[in-house]
Write a protein that holds these residues in place. Structure first.
Motif, PDB file in Angstrom:
ATOM      1  N   ASP A 140       0.823  -1.218   0.000  1.00  0.00           N
ATOM      2  CA  ASP A 140       0.000   0.000   0.000  1.00  0.00           C
ATOM      3  C   ASP A 140       0.855   1.265   0.000  1.00  0.00           C
ATOM      4  O   ASP A 140       0.614   2.188  -0.788  1.00  0.00           O
ATOM      5  CB  ASP A 140      -0.937  -0.001   1.211  1.00  0.00           C
ATOM      6  CG  ASP A 140      -1.727  -1.293   1.306  1.00  0.00           C
ATOM      7  OD1 ASP A 140      -2.791  -1.377   0.676  1.00  0.00           O
ATOM      8  OD2 ASP A 140      -1.259  -2.239   1.987  1.00  0.00           O
ATOM      9  N   LEU A 141       1.847   1.306   0.876  1.00  0.00           N
ATOM     10  CA  LEU A 141       2.685   2.516   0.936  1.00  0.00           C
ATOM     11  C   LEU A 141       3.456   2.698  -0.368  1.00  0.00           C
ATOM     12  O   LEU A 141       3.598   3.813  -0.870  1.00  0.00           O
ATOM     13  CB  LEU A 141       3.641   2.458   2.130  1.00  0.00           C
ATOM     14  CG  LEU A 141       3.010   2.662   3.514  1.00  0.00           C
ATOM     15  CD1 LEU A 141       4.066   2.582   4.608  1.00  0.00           C
ATOM     16  CD2 LEU A 141       2.253   3.992   3.612  1.00  0.00           C
ATOM     17  N   LYS A 142       3.912   1.603  -0.930  1.00  0.00           N
ATOM     18  CA  LYS A 142       4.642   1.669  -2.198  1.00  0.00           C
ATOM     19  C   LYS A 142       3.743   2.207  -3.315  1.00  0.00           C
ATOM     20  O   LYS A 142       4.154   3.045  -4.109  1.00  0.00           O
ATOM     21  CB  LYS A 142       5.157   0.273  -2.570  1.00  0.00           C
ATOM     22  CG  LYS A 142       6.536   0.285  -3.176  1.00  0.00           C
ATOM     23  CD  LYS A 142       6.963  -1.141  -3.490  1.00  0.00           C
ATOM     24  CE  LYS A 142       8.452  -1.298  -3.281  1.00  0.00           C
ATOM     25  NZ  LYS A 142       8.835  -2.721  -3.226  1.00  0.00           N
ATOM     26  N   ALA A 143       2.502   1.719  -3.338  1.00  0.00           N
ATOM     27  CA  ALA A 143       1.554   2.158  -4.367  1.00  0.00           C
ATOM     28  C   ALA A 143       1.300   3.663  -4.239  1.00  0.00           C
ATOM     29  O   ALA A 143       1.244   4.374  -5.244  1.00  0.00           O
ATOM     30  CB  ALA A 143       0.248   1.387  -4.248  1.00  0.00           C
ATOM     31  N   HIS A 144       1.173   4.155  -3.015  1.00  0.00           N
ATOM     32  CA  HIS A 144       0.956   5.593  -2.833  1.00  0.00           C
ATOM     33  C   HIS A 144       2.202   6.397  -3.186  1.00  0.00           C
ATOM     34  O   HIS A 144       2.100   7.513  -3.687  1.00  0.00           O
ATOM     35  CB  HIS A 144       0.503   5.891  -1.402  1.00  0.00           C
ATOM     36  CG  HIS A 144      -0.932   5.531  -1.173  1.00  0.00           C
ATOM     37  ND1 HIS A 144      -1.969   6.135  -1.857  1.00  0.00           N
ATOM     38  CD2 HIS A 144      -1.511   4.604  -0.367  1.00  0.00           C
ATOM     39  CE1 HIS A 144      -3.123   5.599  -1.468  1.00  0.00           C
ATOM     40  NE2 HIS A 144      -2.875   4.666  -0.568  1.00  0.00           N
ATOM     41  N   GLN A 145       3.357   5.831  -2.931  1.00  0.00           N
ATOM     42  CA  GLN A 145       4.596   6.524  -3.302  1.00  0.00           C
ATOM     43  C   GLN A 145       4.670   6.658  -4.818  1.00  0.00           C
ATOM     44  O   GLN A 145       4.949   7.727  -5.343  1.00  0.00           O
ATOM     45  CB  GLN A 145       5.804   5.756  -2.763  1.00  0.00           C
ATOM     46  CG  GLN A 145       7.132   6.351  -3.189  1.00  0.00           C
ATOM     47  CD  GLN A 145       8.291   5.714  -2.438  1.00  0.00           C
ATOM     48  OE1 GLN A 145       8.465   5.930  -1.240  1.00  0.00           O
ATOM     49  NE2 GLN A 145       9.086   4.922  -3.159  1.00  0.00           N
TER      50      GLN A 145
END
Ligand code: ATP
Length: 463
Positions: free
Chosen positions: A300-305
């Motif tokens: 999830d954090l990677k996708a938002h980054q």
């Protein structure tokens, strides 16, 4: 005696736990309103969750993020592209089904386990339904249309123009509000990883097959935790939260035998997950998911980054390393767990079979019970003095006062709504300053000093 959904729904409606939504207009399909007792029960559940997951937990903080978010959030999270249910229609009777649920129900009916339905593509589902000769539960025929995908997100418009540029969504989960605030929270609280962020709030899904009372509804509340930890430590934390959630349910009185923790097998896991456990509860209509606990890695954090262009990296001051944290997500539905607590608490006791006299009791944990105690004057002559006790206790708990009818009838009314303690104020009370405390479950009675009632009840409420 048999516990049926019908009895529970009738009790909920009759006593003011849950009403059908918009009832005077013929209702709105699968919408429900929580009445005076229901709102207390639900608040107590949310409070009990907050207490253990935020207040008493050394790692977590809280958040209350907006329901309406920038639509890019749902692009990043994958909800725009893939938050779809596979729909299939019966050609004979035109009933609409969720293809995956059709298969799952057929598995349950035939005791088939170990098939990863969630991981099946549309084509695989269609072939499987054909190959196994699965029939329509409504008419028994085996002729289905192709599968169509239906996005579950509710759409609406922000601002005055109803064009596609202004189109936004009602959030289908609370989790994304946490992810987009990860940096804010880490910076402002100066938390070091591992830490978690907890949130309680409404989510909306345009479910194709809502039903089973408040089990699957379109507007529901979630209690979600996103726990951020160092990659490599994730499975350890996964086990920590899995046990923590289990403990929370049992402490609040859910029966061990109505629960099963189903660990996903390798083939069944989402592509981004290292481990997932579904907490399933035995509802009157069968086993159903209650709580999903998942190791979501850095997905999830990677996708938002990637989508936002903002770094989601965490700098570890102890090791001077930079990394995107892994996430453990326990996600629980407030309405669904409320239903589970009610089902487990519902009890009928035959008092006198010949007279057809049954005592209905909701054996809710005192911490969850909507009303903590009821003050019952033995005679109307004592009402005024008993009312003084009632007003005193009201400052601390939700308390009921009832001076109508026989004491036995008044006990029964309280039993039926789960009130754990009835306090009888009698003629001796005037002399000795005590009331008789009757325990809903053990039926034992105890004299307690009025001045000691608050700590006495508070101790019973602890969990
Ligand atoms: P299902 O397979 O039942 O549709 P899900 O796997 O989509 O559920 P999640 O997205 O993991 O569910 O949601 C987390 C939790 O939120 C669920 O375990 C459940 O308690 C609750 N929840 C999800 N959808 C609903 C709904 N439509 N009504 C009530 N509660 C829901």
């Amino acid at each position: 005696t048999e516990k049926t959904m019908d009895k529970l729904v009738a009790l909920c409606k009759g006593r003011g736990f849950v009403y059908a939504g918009s009832e005077i207009y013929g209702g709105l399909a699968n919408s429900w309103d929580y009445g005076p007792l229901g709102v207390e029960l639900k608040n107590n559940i949310k409070r009990a969750w907050w207490r253990k997951f935020v207040q008493e937990n050394p790692y977590n903080v809280g958040l209350d993020s907006a329901i309406l978010m920038n639509p890019q959030v749902w692009v990043a999270s994958g909800h725009v592209a893939t938050f779809n249910d596979p729909l299939i229609d019966c050609k004979a009777c035109k009933t609409r089904h969720r293809a995956d649920k059709l298969v799952e129900e057929w598995h349950t009916a035939n005791n088939i386990t170990g098939v990863a339905v969630e991981a099946m593509t549309n084509d695989a589902l269609v072939n499987y339904i054909k190959e196994k000769g699965i029939t329509c539960p409504n008419c028994g025929k085996a002729e289905f249309t192709d599968i169509r995908k239906f996005n579950l997100m509710f759409k609406t418009f922000q601002g005055v123009t109803e064009d596609s540029a202004a189109q936004i969504y009602l959030r289908p989960e609370t989790a994304q509000g946490i992810f987009v605030n990860f940096k804010n929270i880490q910076r402002t609280t100066r938390r070091k990883v591992p830490f978690g962020v907890a949130q309680v709030g409404k989510s909306f899904r345009n479910e194709i097959t809502p039903g089973n009372f408040i089990f699957r509804i379109r507007e529901f509340e979630q209690m979600e935790l996103e726990f951020f930890c160092k990659p490599g430590t994730d499975l350890e934390w996964f086990n920590y939260w899995r046990a923590y959630c289990h403990d929370w349910l049992l402490k609040l009185g859910l029966k061990e035998e109505s629960l099963r923790l189903r660990d996903h097998e390798k083939e069944e896991l989402s592509h981004y997950s290292n481990a997932t456990t579904d907490f399933e509860f035995l509802f009157p209509f069968g086993w159903g998911e209650l709580w999903g606990v998942a190791d979501r890695t850095d997905y999830d954090l990677k996708a938002h980054q990637t989508t936002s262009g903002e770094s989601m990296e965490y700098f570890d001051p102890e090791t001077n390393e930079k990394y995107i944290p892994y996430v453990i997500e326990p996600s629980l539905g407030a309405d669904r767990v409320l239903l589970a607590f009610l089902i487990d608490a519902y009890d009928e006791e035959i008092v006198d079979a010949e007279k057809n006299d049954t005592r209905v009791v909701l054996r809710l944990a005192p911490a969850l019970a909507p009303i903590k105690c009821a003050v019952l004057p033995l005679s109307k002559k004592l009402s005024e003095q008993a009312e003084a006790v009632y007003h005193q206790l009201q400052k601390h708990f939700m308390v009921d006062f009832d001076d109508a009818g026989s004491i036995g009838k008044r006990y029964r009314r309280q039993d039926e709504i789960g009130t754990p303690y009835c306090l009888t104020f009698d003629f001796d009370s005037v002399e000795d300053g005590c009331v008789t405390v009757r325990d809903r479950d053990t039926m034992t009675q105890e004299r307690v000093k009025i001045g000691e009632l608050v700590p006495y009840l508070e101790e019973k409420m602890a969990f």
